[in-house]
Design a protein around this motif. Structure first.
Motif, PDB file in Angstrom:
ATOM      1  N   GLY A  44      38.501  46.185  43.295  1.00 50.01           N
ATOM      2  CA  GLY A  44      39.741  45.410  43.250  1.00 50.01           C
ATOM      3  C   GLY A  44      40.528  45.414  44.542  1.00 50.01           C
ATOM      4  N   GLY A  45      41.596  44.686  44.523  1.00 53.84           N
ATOM      5  CA  GLY A  45      42.498  44.611  45.662  1.00 53.84           C
ATOM      6  C   GLY A  45      43.810  44.043  45.189  1.00 53.84           C
ATOM      7  N   GLU A  46      44.819  44.129  46.012  1.00 55.86           N
ATOM      8  CA  GLU A  46      46.105  43.584  45.634  1.00 55.86           C
ATOM      9  C   GLU A  46      45.994  42.065  45.545  1.00 55.86           C
ATOM     10  N   SER A  47      46.356  41.505  44.401  1.00 52.52           N
ATOM     11  CA  SER A  47      46.296  40.060  44.212  1.00 52.52           C
ATOM     12  C   SER A  47      47.550  39.398  44.759  1.00 52.52           C
ATOM     13  N   PHE A  48      47.423  38.114  45.086  1.00 51.19           N
ATOM     14  CA  PHE A  48      48.624  37.370  45.472  1.00 51.19           C
ATOM     15  C   PHE A  48      49.611  37.303  44.319  1.00 51.19           C
ATOM     16  N   LEU A  49      49.132  37.564  43.090  1.00 53.15           N
ATOM     17  CA  LEU A  49      50.031  37.587  41.936  1.00 53.15           C
ATOM     18  C   LEU A  49      51.034  38.734  42.048  1.00 53.15           C
ATOM     19  N   ASP A  50      50.576  39.880  42.560  1.00 53.43           N
ATOM     20  CA  ASP A  50      51.481  41.026  42.709  1.00 53.43           C
ATOM     21  C   ASP A  50      52.657  40.660  43.603  1.00 53.43           C
ATOM     22  N   GLU A  51      52.353  40.004  44.704  1.00 52.57           N
ATOM     23  CA  GLU A  51      53.414  39.592  45.613  1.00 52.57           C
ATOM     24  C   GLU A  51      54.284  38.506  44.998  1.00 52.57           C
ATOM     25  N   ALA A  52      53.651  37.596  44.247  1.00 52.89           N
ATOM     26  CA  ALA A  52      54.411  36.502  43.625  1.00 52.89           C
ATOM     27  C   ALA A  52      55.426  37.045  42.632  1.00 52.89           C
TER      28      ALA A  52
END
Length: 504
Positions: free
Chosen positions: A122-130
């Protein structure tokens, strides 16, 4: 045995968010691939000596994204097969591998069949930032949509909506057009570029109609529309219509609606159907929109009555209709073909017969006249009965046969009237005349119901012209002679003919 593939997420774009574990594995791997180098973390990694083989050129060589993703997956599988067993091959993708990554979906479907191991790191998704940067909690209701496959039917205003993969202004324009089917043109929407990436992040709010005028769209762009429970947005949805009808029929709803049954509003369905037909004949789109709504209400009410008994819902009605349309159009949704309307109709009839066989009904054992609704208007029913009889050869060779039958039946009607036969016998003779006239209509390719409707409208126009002229003369029908009325009738007729001549 083939090498294994590790799909690694590079995060939303900030190198500081890349985990130590991911960085170590990337540094140690001998075979590194990346979907695209157009990502801030890739540039930073290559500056530190971690290089990649990218698939950027595939985007240039293919006409659409599905073809791009297929080609990338194929190349990765081929590369894994060429490496010795036990070798780790890393395929790095932006964000999280399981969020909006079509190539990963393809690898998950194919690696097992090809005997290739697959690991998802896994990795940090753009959803986390959103969630953090746009400030909303997904538990309130949330949907993530793909800009390249967006349609108005997918958008639910009552939940937070993120639209990803807005790669360029052309994609943004397509998104705008889809959203404008639901939201007002000036509805505020948010555009986010490179969320969480230091020095690159941009968040701006614009009216919907300006969505494709925003600059800077790319791989790290998205569009956000906050949830909106306003009644104005829900009014255009089918779900809201279903809800309203259910409320009307509920104990807290309308007393009149609650009392209705299928039989009590049966006539309403017929009346609303004819009102729709009238708007079609008058070529009046605005009125047609209103009358189609009234007709839809009748369908909703009948469906709601059955939903209350647990028999079926309006969604069952829609589901059955969708299945029927797909099944009866094999030349559209199947392997058959249709070069013209006649062939398409033959396909329809063939699949209709197949439906009956599946229900245990043998079409060949039914009457040739089966399938004509019992309660059709008599003129329309006569037309359909004759068409069915004609299909099995029960017909004249030409319209002359129908003309001869009209003369014969008309003579019998005259005789019955002149000789004072019973009223019921005279009525039957009149019916015979009408029935044979329908045959003539069929031979000349005219719908008798439509033909009579045209004449009814013509009669109404001319009669109302006579009324108007009498009124202008200060007269009524009672104090006017038939000759005077005929004069105005002929004048109305002449005006119609003059109008036709001007159109030629």
């Amino acid at each position: 045995m083939s090498a294994s593939i590790t799909v690694m997420g590079l995060g939303s774009g900030d190198p500081d968010r890349l985990t130590v574990g991911h960085l170590r594995r990337l540094q140690q791997a001998g075979h590194r691939y990346v979907r695209t180098k157009d990502h801030p973390v890739v540039g930073w990694l290559e500056e530190t000596g971690v290089t990649f083989t990218s698939f950027d050129e595939v985007y240039e060589s293919k006409d659409d994204f599905p073809s791009v993703y297929e080609e990338i997956a194929e190349r990765l599988i081929h590369a894994a097969k060429e490496l010795p067993g036990g070798t780790e091959m890393i395929y790095a993708v932006p964000g999280h591998p399981m969020v909006a990554e079509s190539t990963v979906k393809l690898l998950r479907e194919r690696c097992g069949k090809e005997g290739i191991g697959l690991e998802i790191a896994g990795g940090e998704s753009f959803l986390d930032e959103a969630f953090a940067r746009l400030g909303f909690d997904p538990i309130e209701g949330f949907q993530l949509l793909d800009a390249s496959e967006l349609s108005a039917s997918l958008v639910e205003p009552r939940v937070h909506t993120l639209i990803g993969q807005v790669y360029d202004v052309f994609t943004a324009s397509d998104v705008k057009l889809s959203l404008m089917e639901i939201y007002p043109d000036d509805y505020p929407v948010t555009v986010g570029h490179a969320l969480g990436v230091d020095g690159q992040e941009k968040i701006l709010q614009v009216p919907l109609h300006e969505l494709d005028r925003v600059e800077g769209y790319g791989n790290l762009s998205l569009i956000y529309i906050p949830r909106d429970d306003s009644e104005s947005l829900r009014q255009r949805s089918f779900e809201r219509l279903h809800e309203i009808v259910a409320i009307l029929r509920s104990p807290e709803g309308c007393p009149w609606d609650r009392e209705q049954t299928h039989q009590s509003i049966r006539k309403n369905l017929i009346e609303e159907t004819y009102e729709v037909i009238e708007t079609i004949d008058e070529d009046d789109p605005d009125h047609m929109q209103e009358e189609l709504g009234d007709l839809l209400l009748q369908i909703m009410l009948h469906s709601q009555m059955e939903e209350e008994t647990g028999m079926f819902t309006v969604y069952d009605v829609i589901g059955n209709l969708n299945e029927k349309l797909i099944f009866r159009h094999p030349h559209v949704f199947g392997e058959m073909s249709a070069e013209d309307a006649e062939q398409a109709l033959n396909n329809w009839e063939g699949m209709k017969a197949e439906e009956k066989r599946k229900k245990g009904i043998a079409p060949e054992e039914q009457s040739a006249l089966s399938g004509v609704p019992r309660d059709l208007p008599a003129l329309m029913k006569a037309y359909k009965l004759q068409k069915k009889a004609s299909k099995v050869g029960f017909d004249w060779d030409s319209v002359e046969g129908a003309f001869g039958k009209i003369d014969e039946e008309l003579a019998e009607l005259k005789q019955a009237v002149r000789e004072g036969h019973e009223p019921s016998d005279q009525m039957l003779e009149l019916g015979d005349v009408l029935f044979t006239v329908v045959n003539a209509a069929r031979f000349i390719g005219a719908d008798p119901e439509e033909a009579l409707s045209l004449v009814n409208r013509k009669f109404t126009r001319r009669f109302q012209y006579v009324e108007q002229k009498l009124k202008e003369a200060g007269k009524t029908f009672k104090d006017s002679s038939l000759e005077e009325m005929d004069h105005w009738w002929d004048e109305a007729k002449g005006l119609e003919h003059a109008g036709k001549d001007r159109k030629k």
